[in-house]
Design an enzyme around this catalytic site. Structure first.
Site, short mmCIF file in Angstrom:
data_model
loop_
_atom_site.label_atom_id
_atom_site.label_comp_id
_atom_site.label_asym_id
_atom_site.label_seq_id
_atom_site.Cartn_x
_atom_site.Cartn_y
_atom_site.Cartn_z
N ASP A 187 7.06 6.19 -7.80
CA ASP A 187 6.66 6.18 -6.39
C ASP A 187 6.53 7.64 -5.95
O ASP A 187 7.52 8.29 -5.62
CB ASP A 187 7.68 5.42 -5.55
CG ASP A 187 7.26 5.33 -4.08
OD1 ASP A 187 6.22 5.95 -3.73
OD2 ASP A 187 7.95 4.65 -3.30
N LYS A 236 1.06 9.26 2.15
CA LYS A 236 1.29 10.55 2.82
C LYS A 236 0.14 11.55 2.57
O LYS A 236 -0.93 11.37 3.10
CB LYS A 236 2.68 11.07 2.45
CG LYS A 236 3.74 10.02 2.90
CD LYS A 236 5.15 10.49 3.08
CE LYS A 236 5.94 9.40 3.83
NZ LYS A 236 7.01 8.77 3.07
N TYR A 247 13.64 4.81 -1.51
CA TYR A 247 12.91 4.15 -0.43
C TYR A 247 11.49 3.90 -0.88
O TYR A 247 10.83 4.82 -1.38
CB TYR A 247 12.93 5.01 0.85
CG TYR A 247 12.22 4.34 2.01
CD1 TYR A 247 12.74 3.18 2.58
CD2 TYR A 247 11.02 4.84 2.51
CE1 TYR A 247 12.10 2.56 3.64
CE2 TYR A 247 10.37 4.22 3.57
CZ TYR A 247 10.92 3.08 4.13
OH TYR A 247 10.27 2.45 5.19
#
Ligand SMILES: *Cc1c(COP(=O)(O)O)cnc(C)c1O
Length: 448
Positions: free
Chosen positions: A235, A264, A143
């Protein structure tokens, strides 16, 4: 457990927001999600006053839990009270950039943006601009946010958009392959090598049940991208400043990507993203280079202060020892419970990430003594090795409906808040305690 207020709030929300939520996964809870009133250390309290041990932690950003330590709070409040933002640079952006460059092996320069999605979108554009090539290799089940180039499913032969609204002609430039499958990567490079701008992967699949890389997999990706003049993009939106401490997952695996995306934790609980990497590549971003990239809110002073103070706090305190230690206890305890109650299920995760995958098949009970003790490591000598999930298809084949429809609710009924489905990761924070771990293990025992 009373949830009248959450139900009424969801009723109001359904009238004014699609699906009643602002991010799709939040509505995965049926019949409706609970609304949170406030956080408290490792807990959240919902709109009806129910209190839960919270292992969702904002889906990743909250390394320190809900009670921010004094210096982090002070940094945020000072920046907010001085005036939220300016449209011209501030010192705290430089401070945070210097901190990241000092700690993350591959990062010489960095561009801050406002979300993980924006980071991966910008990184893909940068890779294409830098290499003059079009194609991006991604992992099935990986994702990278809600962006056109990675909302693609199928395989390298037949890629197709995984969402309405994305033209097939976009999807054709994305080549999805199974994680942990070197042969599949070799095939796409044989076929498209001259047009592959980058391989984009999470170092650990963190949004699809947690899948750990096999020994040597990342080294292999590093070698084959180098051989073909393609970039390797990690990522690290989830793993960054969580796995491998301040050096991120790349330091844990000892592999140096060309580009890294962050999000995040790096914003300390506020909207953030970033793209870091070799100076020579990052310099291709405008205004030093010709790959356009910009944002009104990029480098927002409140966000930068929250990120900087969070990471500095982690550097000066026992944050990683604490969260990784509790993570180990959780995964170790779960491994023992499963051996007894559900021997086909697999415990996954590392550092402060954890999950139980409801895999359907496993080795015989008598061989479980020798299995990975606190989270699947793809260890070929583990008796579970032939059964543990190695890619997205393996996770998808698990009992995902039992997880979501039966198990999640049983955990909630015992005041334990787990992520919304079988695929999303769960996180330990600095706000959690051994008592939270024990209470949670007890709840797993009851719910499994
Ligand atoms: C969360 C996530 C994203 C998207 O970040 P947003 O801030 O939600 O846009 C991208 N990549 C990974 C690995 C993520 O976990």
């Amino acid at each position: 457990m009373n949830d009248d207020n959450s139900r009424d709030l969801y009723d109001r929300a359904l009238s004014v927001m699609p699906g009643g939520v602002n991010s799709a996964v939040r509505a995965a809870i049926e019949p409706y999600p609970f609304f949170v009133q406030k956080g408290d250390g490792g807990h959240v309290i919902d709109a009806d006053g129910n209190r839960y041990v919270d292992w969702v932690m904002g889906l990743g950003p909250l390394l320190l839990g809900h009670d921010l330590p004094e210096p982090v709070q002070a940094g945020i409040q000072q920046k907010a009270s001085e005036g939220p933002m300016y449209g011209t640079p501030t010192e705290v952006e430089v401070d945070l950039a210097e901190f990241v460059v000092r700690h993350v092996p591959s990062v010489e320069k960095i561009r801050f943006v406002n979300s993980g999605t924006e980071a991966t979108t910008s990184a893909v554009r940068l890779a294409r601009g830098y290499t003059g090539r079009n194609k991006i290799v991604v992992m099935q089940g990986g994702y990278h946010g809600a962006q056109e180039s990675t909302l693609v499913e199928g395989d390298a032969e037949n890629p197709r958009p995984s969402s309405a609204g994305i033209p097939q002609s976009f999807a054709e430039h994305t080549l999805p392959v199974p994680f942990n499958d070197g042969e599949a990567i070799r095939e796409v490079f044989d076929e498209h090598g001259d047009d592959i701008a980058a391989v984009l992967t999470e170092p650990i699949l963190g949004n699809y049940g947690i899948v750990y890389p096999e020994e040597g997999y990342h080294e292999f990706l590093r070698d084959i991208t180098e051989e073909h003049g393609s970039l390797l993009i990690f990522d690290e939106v989830i793993t960054g400043f969580r796995v491998g401490g301040l050096g991120c997952a790349q330091s844990e695996f000892g592999v140096t990507p060309d580009l890294t995306t962050f999000g995040k934790i790096i914003g300390g609980g506020f909207s953030v993203g970033a793209v870091g990497g070799r100076a020579e590549i990052i310099e291709h971003f405008a205004p030093s280079g010709d790959v356009f990239q910009a944002g009104t809110f990029s480098g927002h002073p409140v966000t930068m202060a929250a990120g900087l103070e969070t990471l500095q706090f982690a550097a000066e305190n026992d944050v990683y020892d604490h969260v990784d230690g509790l993570g180990e206890q959780l995964r170790g305890g779960l491994t023992e419970i499963l051996a007894d109650q559900a021997p086909s299920y697999t415990v996954t995760g590392t550092a402060s990430m954890f999950k139980v995958i409801f895999t359907r098949d496993g080795p015989g009970r008598d061989s479980l003594e020798e299995q990975c003790g606190a989270g699947c490591r793809q260890n070929p000598t583990c008796p579970r090795y032939d059964y543990c999930p190695k890619n997205a298809a393996d996770v998808k084949n698990a009992e995902t409906e039992r997880w979501r429809r039966v198990f999640w609710g049983k955990m909630k009924a015992q005041n334990v808040f787990l992520s919304q489905n079988q695929f999303e990761c769960q996180f330990v924070s600095y706000g959690h305690t051994e008592a939270d771990v024990e209470e949670t293990l007890e709840a797993y025992k009851q719910a499994l």
